[in-house]
Motif scaffolding. Sequence first.
Motif, PDB file in Angstrom:
ATOM      1  N   LEU A  51       0.847  -1.199   0.000  1.00 32.66           N
ATOM      2  CA  LEU A  51       0.000   0.000   0.000  1.00 32.66           C
ATOM      3  C   LEU A  51       0.880   1.246   0.000  1.00 32.66           C
ATOM      4  N   THR A  56       3.379  -4.243  -6.106  1.00 32.14           N
ATOM      5  CA  THR A  56       2.882  -5.448  -5.442  1.00 32.14           C
ATOM      6  C   THR A  56       3.852  -6.613  -5.551  1.00 32.14           C
ATOM      7  N   VAL A 104     -11.995 -11.297 -14.770  1.00 27.80           N
ATOM      8  CA  VAL A 104     -10.722 -11.716 -14.199  1.00 27.80           C
ATOM      9  C   VAL A 104      -9.700 -10.572 -14.265  1.00 27.80           C
ATOM     10  N   GLU A 106     -10.209  -7.382 -14.476  1.00 21.71           N
ATOM     11  CA  GLU A 106     -10.575  -6.314 -13.551  1.00 21.71           C
ATOM     12  C   GLU A 106     -10.129  -6.653 -12.141  1.00 21.71           C
ATOM     13  N   GLY A 107     -10.386  -7.889 -11.746  1.00 26.26           N
ATOM     14  CA  GLY A 107      -9.971  -8.310 -10.405  1.00 26.26           C
ATOM     15  C   GLY A 107      -8.479  -8.168 -10.212  1.00 26.26           C
ATOM     16  N   LEU A 108      -7.728  -8.528 -11.234  1.00 25.75           N
ATOM     17  CA  LEU A 108      -6.275  -8.464 -11.119  1.00 25.75           C
ATOM     18  C   LEU A 108      -5.786  -7.030 -11.066  1.00 25.75           C
ATOM     19  N   ILE A 109      -6.441  -6.164 -11.807  1.00 23.50           N
ATOM     20  CA  ILE A 109      -6.029  -4.764 -11.806  1.00 23.50           C
ATOM     21  C   ILE A 109      -6.408  -4.102 -10.499  1.00 23.50           C
ATOM     22  N   ASN A 110      -7.549  -4.497  -9.952  1.00 22.48           N
ATOM     23  CA  ASN A 110      -7.902  -3.999  -8.623  1.00 22.48           C
ATOM     24  C   ASN A 110      -6.838  -4.382  -7.606  1.00 22.48           C
ATOM     25  N   ARG A 111      -6.249  -5.518  -7.837  1.00 22.41           N
ATOM     26  CA  ARG A 111      -5.174  -5.940  -6.943  1.00 22.41           C
ATOM     27  C   ARG A 111      -3.868  -5.220  -7.232  1.00 22.41           C
ATOM     28  N   ARG A 112      -3.868  -4.486  -8.289  1.00 19.83           N
ATOM     29  CA  ARG A 112      -2.674  -3.738  -8.685  1.00 19.83           C
ATOM     30  C   ARG A 112      -1.482  -4.652  -8.982  1.00 19.83           C
ATOM     31  N   THR A 130     -10.690  -0.967 -19.286  1.00 21.18           N
ATOM     32  CA  THR A 130     -10.237  -1.145 -17.902  1.00 21.18           C
ATOM     33  C   THR A 130      -8.742  -1.390 -17.836  1.00 21.18           C
TER      34      THR A 130
END
Lengths: 334, 334
Positions: A51, A56, A104, A106-112, A130
Amino acid sequence: MADVAAEAHVSVKTVSRVVNREPGVRRDTEQRVRGVIDRIGFMRHDGARILRQGRTQTIALVVEDLANPFYSQIGAAVEREARIRQHQLITASAEGSPTRERVVLEGLINRRVDGLVVVPAGERPATDPTVSASGTPIVYVDRPVRGEPCDTVISDNPGGVRSAVEHLVANGHRRIAFLGDDAEFWTARQRREAFVAIHDALGLPGDTRIAMGPHTVESLAPRLDAWSRERTPITAVITGNNRVTLNALHAMRQVGIEMGLVGYDDFELADLIEPAVTVVHQDPTSIGQKAVLQLFARLLGDESPAQTVVMPTRLIVRESGRLPASLRARKALP
Amino acid sequence: MADVAAEAHVSVKTVSRVVNREPGVRRDTEQRVRGVIDRIGFMRHDGARILRQGRTQTIALVVEDLANPFYSQIGAAVEREARIRQHQLITASAEGSPTRERVVLEGLINRRVDGLVVVPAGERPATDPTVSASGTPIVYVDRPVRGEPCDTVISDNPGGVRSAVEHLVANGHRRIAFLGDDAEFWTARQRREAFVAIHDALGLPGDTRIAMGPHTVESLAPRLDAWSRERTPITAVITGNNRVTLNALHAMRQVGIEMGLVGYDDFELADLIEPAVTVVHQDPTSIGQKAVLQLFARLLGDESPAQTVVMPTRLIVRESGRLPASLRARKALP
DNA sequence: TTGTATGCGTTATCAT
DNA sequence: ATGATAACGCATACAA
């Protein structure tokens, strides 16, 4: 970390310094802090670190089916290269569905995740809002996407098909058919087109016989049977990928047909089948390695234009490309 | 999120509510916020969310080699089950080294993965300080660990070996050898022990012939050749896993030996080899599914004692278990 | 229905 | 060499 600091009578910053091996800590304080760390079993929370730092140390691989040996070999290579570079790998499967792929991603990008290696499902345009908006570096593998150029690693499909056809022709085959996978796949189409081109360029006789998938053993058996019984029967077939090769082999066995064969993709035991199967080999390990290499170049700031790398294929000659004795009579043409 | 809030003239909390679909937001404010989100392309930072909530929605799979079809099938199953439950999967390979495994596990725990599915390298004791101290639920797969009981999913190795031996005996074989993989592997040892037990229980003749790996085609060829030339030659062999089976097949082909064979682990094209290979099949997909099931039970608070689940194996009868005609003469014993 | 203040565990900045 | 404090971006508790 706060616990450690309290216990060792230092500030959290000092603990942080020790944990990260930063300079500027006296020998004895470091010892004391390390002692406390070991004693209370402190482990740094990488989530918080991430953070704060924004990186990451994670990349992701998105494929169609992790159980497919072609992809799992790519996966193994990608994981290895990531691990060497102190990164972890998230693997995800889109199961061939563009919709699921978007979810999938999107989820990965949210995780950065720092970067993505993707075998694109369908003909997704490169400008996925996205993804491109996030600025996450992405390398496509095995098939390209439409639209603006992206980093891509594909294998030399035309070259592979050409080597297959030429090998068959060199062995006396003249009437060669092509069994491609579902034309929805870019690779399937590219190989088909390459086949048509080579077929014409070599001046092989007749209208090119081609059947695209999805194929099953049940659909393939009558098809091959018919092709081998026509007025001008085929003597050999090229299969468009490992799935098709397997089904075709089963079908041939079922119907009891004997004909030449060159398969796309090598597979275990290809040399133990009778006759041993000649294949066009694309090296998934190299493909995966190359993709990660390119990805990390971007992560390290490489701003050069997107490039498409075409990996060479290799024809592994075994026996199935020969002209079966039973068909040799027909060879006596000009 | 702050940007969105400013742009939409609301507080971050309201944006948070919209993003997470919490109730208590007027229709029009929600519309306005969504509009801004789409316009500026906001994406929630899951890292921050994780830091706050404590759950990473991530599980990890640690195996020996992601390219091995047995593990990649487990991987595919684990990923699928994780995805269904809104979790992401980190895959990591320890390359068979206990040292590397520890490093890998530490890294995963620092990331605070919610749970672990691990194919343990070597005979790691269950009480790995770093892992057990973290309290991260863990399910071991394919082989157990020593020490206090842990959740484990293994397959029925004794049952599988017994079905193999019984099948061969039913087909007239009496002198059967066992080719196990490296005795360092628990599965290899367990299968060997099961073989010895069954061999004795059935009262098969002679001292049991056993060779443990690592095997190569080069080491196997003379070994099989010798066994088949002895005064009391073997007529069949059981191979301890997919690796050994493949090497043994190559060796047999090389030396030109004809003997019975039952392999551990099914493999693609087993039915296209001549003769089609009879195998003991363990279902990696079910094993992976079961492991994730158990893991999520723990994540949901299941506190029951650690359990070991033994998955059944299935003998897939093809042809290689039969007594070759060339060896049938020797069958005329009591 | 909406907002404010606080904290998650770490690192960065700027002091001392 | 060491420390105090802010900030990362979000969710939680509580207030308005």
